[in-house]
Design a protein around this motif. Structure first.
Motif: not given
Length: 86
Positions: A26, A29-30
């Motif tokens: 994702s 998310l990174r």
């Protein structure tokens, strides 16, 4: 007729001091991980957190943003030239 495959792109990996770490698939998310690492690094004077988190956070973000990636690549070129024996 071919069916659309549900294959996801390969997971991104980052290399830190010769070790490879797999990043989440994702993008959001990174980005969140990179920002949290940078904020934690800014608070590095507190116990557990450390200033080492800032460069790791920038490394994570460099896989998402061209501006950060450009600076990372310039640093790597500068570092390699500096290390190279004359």
């Amino acid at each position: 007729m071919t069916a659309m495959s549900d294959e996801q792109p390969p997971a991104r990996k980052i290399s830190v001091f010769g070790r490879q770490f797999t990043m989440p698939r994702s993008r959001g998310l990174r980005i969140l991980i990179g920002v949290v690492l940078i904020i934690g690094g800014i608070l590095g004077f507190l116990p557990i957190l450390g200033f080492w988190m800032v460069p790791i956070g920038l490394l994570v973000l460099s896989y998402e943003f061209a501006l950060v990636r450009r600076h990372r690549r310039r640093f790597v070129v500068w570092w390699e030239r500096r290390r190279r024996p004359d």
